[in-house]
Motif scaffolding. Structure first.
Motif, PDB file in Angstrom:
ATOM      1  N   SER A   1       0.833  -1.194   0.000  1.00  0.00           N
ATOM      2  CA  SER A   1       0.000   0.000   0.000  1.00  0.00           C
ATOM      3  C   SER A   1       0.868   1.245   0.000  1.00  0.00           C
ATOM      4  N   PRO A   2       0.371   2.344  -0.600  1.00  0.00           N
ATOM      5  CA  PRO A   2       1.153   3.564  -0.655  1.00  0.00           C
ATOM      6  C   PRO A   2       1.386   4.126   0.738  1.00  0.00           C
ATOM      7  N   GLY A   3       2.563   4.687   0.952  1.00  0.00           N
ATOM      8  CA  GLY A   3       2.909   5.208   2.266  1.00  0.00           C
ATOM      9  C   GLY A   3       2.820   6.715   2.324  1.00  0.00           C
ATOM     10  N   LEU A   4       2.709   7.219   3.517  1.00  0.00           N
ATOM     11  CA  LEU A   4       2.646   8.649   3.774  1.00  0.00           C
ATOM     12  C   LEU A   4       3.991   9.054   4.367  1.00  0.00           C
ATOM     13  N   GLU A   5       4.946   9.366   3.510  1.00  0.00           N
ATOM     14  CA  GLU A   5       6.290   9.718   3.959  1.00  0.00           C
ATOM     15  C   GLU A   5       6.366  11.198   4.299  1.00  0.00           C
TER      16      GLU A   5
ATOM     17  N   LEU B   1     -12.568  16.730  -6.418  1.00  0.00           N
ATOM     18  CA  LEU B   1     -11.842  17.978  -6.181  1.00  0.00           C
ATOM     19  C   LEU B   1     -10.346  17.725  -6.201  1.00  0.00           C
ATOM     20  N   LEU B   2      -9.916  16.656  -5.566  1.00  0.00           N
ATOM     21  CA  LEU B   2      -8.489  16.324  -5.501  1.00  0.00           C
ATOM     22  C   LEU B   2      -7.901  16.152  -6.900  1.00  0.00           C
ATOM     23  N   THR B   3      -8.609  15.469  -7.778  1.00  0.00           N
ATOM     24  CA  THR B   3      -8.089  15.220  -9.128  1.00  0.00           C
ATOM     25  C   THR B   3      -8.197  16.440 -10.036  1.00  0.00           C
ATOM     26  N   SER B   4      -8.949  17.457  -9.615  1.00  0.00           N
ATOM     27  CA  SER B   4      -9.102  18.645 -10.454  1.00  0.00           C
ATOM     28  C   SER B   4      -8.117  19.764 -10.116  1.00  0.00           C
ATOM     29  N   LEU B   5      -7.230  19.551  -9.180  1.00  0.00           N
ATOM     30  CA  LEU B   5      -6.358  20.631  -8.715  1.00  0.00           C
ATOM     31  C   LEU B   5      -5.316  21.064  -9.732  1.00  0.00           C
ATOM     32  N   GLY B   6      -4.924  20.173 -10.623  1.00  0.00           N
ATOM     33  CA  GLY B   6      -3.965  20.527 -11.667  1.00  0.00           C
ATOM     34  C   GLY B   6      -2.534  20.581 -11.175  1.00  0.00           C
ATOM     35  N   ALA B   7      -1.649  20.995 -12.085  1.00  0.00           N
ATOM     36  CA  ALA B   7      -0.226  21.114 -11.756  1.00  0.00           C
ATOM     37  C   ALA B   7       0.278  22.443 -12.299  1.00  0.00           C
ATOM     38  N   PRO B   8       0.820  23.301 -11.482  1.00  0.00           N
ATOM     39  CA  PRO B   8       0.883  23.176 -10.027  1.00  0.00           C
ATOM     40  C   PRO B   8      -0.523  23.250  -9.442  1.00  0.00           C
ATOM     41  N   PRO B   9      -0.719  22.624  -8.286  1.00  0.00           N
ATOM     42  CA  PRO B   9      -2.079  22.557  -7.740  1.00  0.00           C
ATOM     43  C   PRO B   9      -2.608  23.923  -7.315  1.00  0.00           C
TER      44      PRO B   9
ATOM     45  N   TYR C   1       2.854  16.560  -1.490  1.00  0.00           N
ATOM     46  CA  TYR C   1       1.491  16.067  -1.564  1.00  0.00           C
ATOM     47  C   TYR C   1       0.511  17.198  -1.852  1.00  0.00           C
ATOM     48  N   VAL C   2      -0.698  16.801  -2.256  1.00  0.00           N
ATOM     49  CA  VAL C   2      -1.834  17.713  -2.368  1.00  0.00           C
ATOM     50  C   VAL C   2      -2.933  17.154  -1.470  1.00  0.00           C
ATOM     51  N   PHE C   3      -3.859  18.037  -1.061  1.00  0.00           N
ATOM     52  CA  PHE C   3      -4.948  17.582  -0.215  1.00  0.00           C
ATOM     53  C   PHE C   3      -6.261  18.158  -0.716  1.00  0.00           C
ATOM     54  N   ALA C   4      -7.341  17.484  -0.337  1.00  0.00           N
ATOM     55  CA  ALA C   4      -8.694  17.993  -0.551  1.00  0.00           C
ATOM     56  C   ALA C   4      -9.504  17.592   0.664  1.00  0.00           C
ATOM     57  N   ALA C   5     -10.354  18.510   1.114  1.00  0.00           N
ATOM     58  CA  ALA C   5     -11.157  18.248   2.309  1.00  0.00           C
ATOM     59  C   ALA C   5     -12.557  18.817   2.132  1.00  0.00           C
ATOM     60  N   VAL C   6     -13.508  18.176   2.781  1.00  0.00           N
ATOM     61  CA  VAL C   6     -14.898  18.651   2.788  1.00  0.00           C
ATOM     62  C   VAL C   6     -15.479  18.414   4.171  1.00  0.00           C
TER      63      VAL C   6
ATOM     64  N   ALA D   1      -2.888  13.106  -1.355  1.00  0.00           N
ATOM     65  CA  ALA D   1      -2.419  12.308  -2.490  1.00  0.00           C
ATOM     66  C   ALA D   1      -1.067  12.790  -2.972  1.00  0.00           C
ATOM     67  N   ARG D   2      -0.393  11.895  -3.668  1.00  0.00           N
ATOM     68  CA  ARG D   2       0.832  12.283  -4.370  1.00  0.00           C
ATOM     69  C   ARG D   2       0.424  13.113  -5.581  1.00  0.00           C
ATOM     70  N   PRO D   3       1.353  13.842  -6.175  1.00  0.00           N
ATOM     71  CA  PRO D   3       1.005  14.634  -7.361  1.00  0.00           C
ATOM     72  C   PRO D   3       0.415  13.810  -8.510  1.00  0.00           C
ATOM     73  N   ASP D   4       0.735  12.508  -8.570  1.00  0.00           N
ATOM     74  CA  ASP D   4       0.178  11.659  -9.635  1.00  0.00           C
ATOM     75  C   ASP D   4      -1.260  11.233  -9.346  1.00  0.00           C
ATOM     76  N   GLY D   5      -1.813  11.631  -8.186  1.00  0.00           N
ATOM     77  CA  GLY D   5      -3.187  11.320  -7.849  1.00  0.00           C
ATOM     78  C   GLY D   5      -3.376  10.120  -6.944  1.00  0.00           C
TER      79      GLY D   5
END
Length: 151
Positions: free
Chosen positions: A21-25, A84-92, A121-126, A50-54
């Motif tokens: 599983s992906p880690g939170l470094e 929302l997380l996947t719509s942030l773009g690069a740079p977020p 990382y990027v984040f999204a919250a609701v 999430a990582r920048p790759d989503g």
């Protein structure tokens, strides 16, 4: 003895899945859970990191809250936290938005998203409900939670 032998394959499989599983470094997950819980925690809160790759590497909140669509508050359609997380773009881009979810104004939704300061990382919250925090307040409180959890 046979019972212990039967448990070994299940335990080994669980360890292998955890290793894949992906880690939170760079962020202490226990501290992050505690900080988010203290600063914005509520049964109607979802925070995804999430990582920048989503690839989502962290989730605070249940699947029902994180998967539910709420008004986007930015003139668009309803969206989920992951959308929302996947719509942030690069740079977020950063998001801090709020709007009512009930016609009488008794309930609202707050959205917050953007880069996690000092981390890759990027984040999204609701948060939705009668006591939902505005997006700008969530952004500020989450920034402090991320800083406290940084290693």
């Amino acid at each position: 003895m046979a019972r212990r032998a039967a448990l070994f394959p299940a335990a080994a499989a669980a360890l292998l899945l955890a290793a894949c599983s992906p880690g939170l470094e760079g962020l202490d997950e226990d501290v992050l859970n505690r900080e988010i819980g203290a600063r914005i925690g509520d049964p109607t809160t979802c925070v995804l990191i999430a990582r920048p790759d989503g690839t989502v590497v962290y989730r605070y909140g249940g699947a029902m809250v994180c998967g539910r669509a709420y008004p986007g508050c930015e003139g668009g359609e309803a969206r989920t936290t992951e959308a929302l997380l996947t719509s942030l773009g690069a740079p977020p881009r950063s998001v801090a938005a709020s709007c009512p979810t009930a016609a009488d104004g008794s309930r609202s939704v707050g959205w917050a998203a953007g880069p996690v300061s000092e981390q890759p990382y990027v984040f999204a919250a609701v948060m939705e409900g009668q006591r939902a925090l505005p997006g700008v307040v969530m952004t500020d409180r989450l920034a402090r939670a991320f800083a406290a959890a940084g290693r």
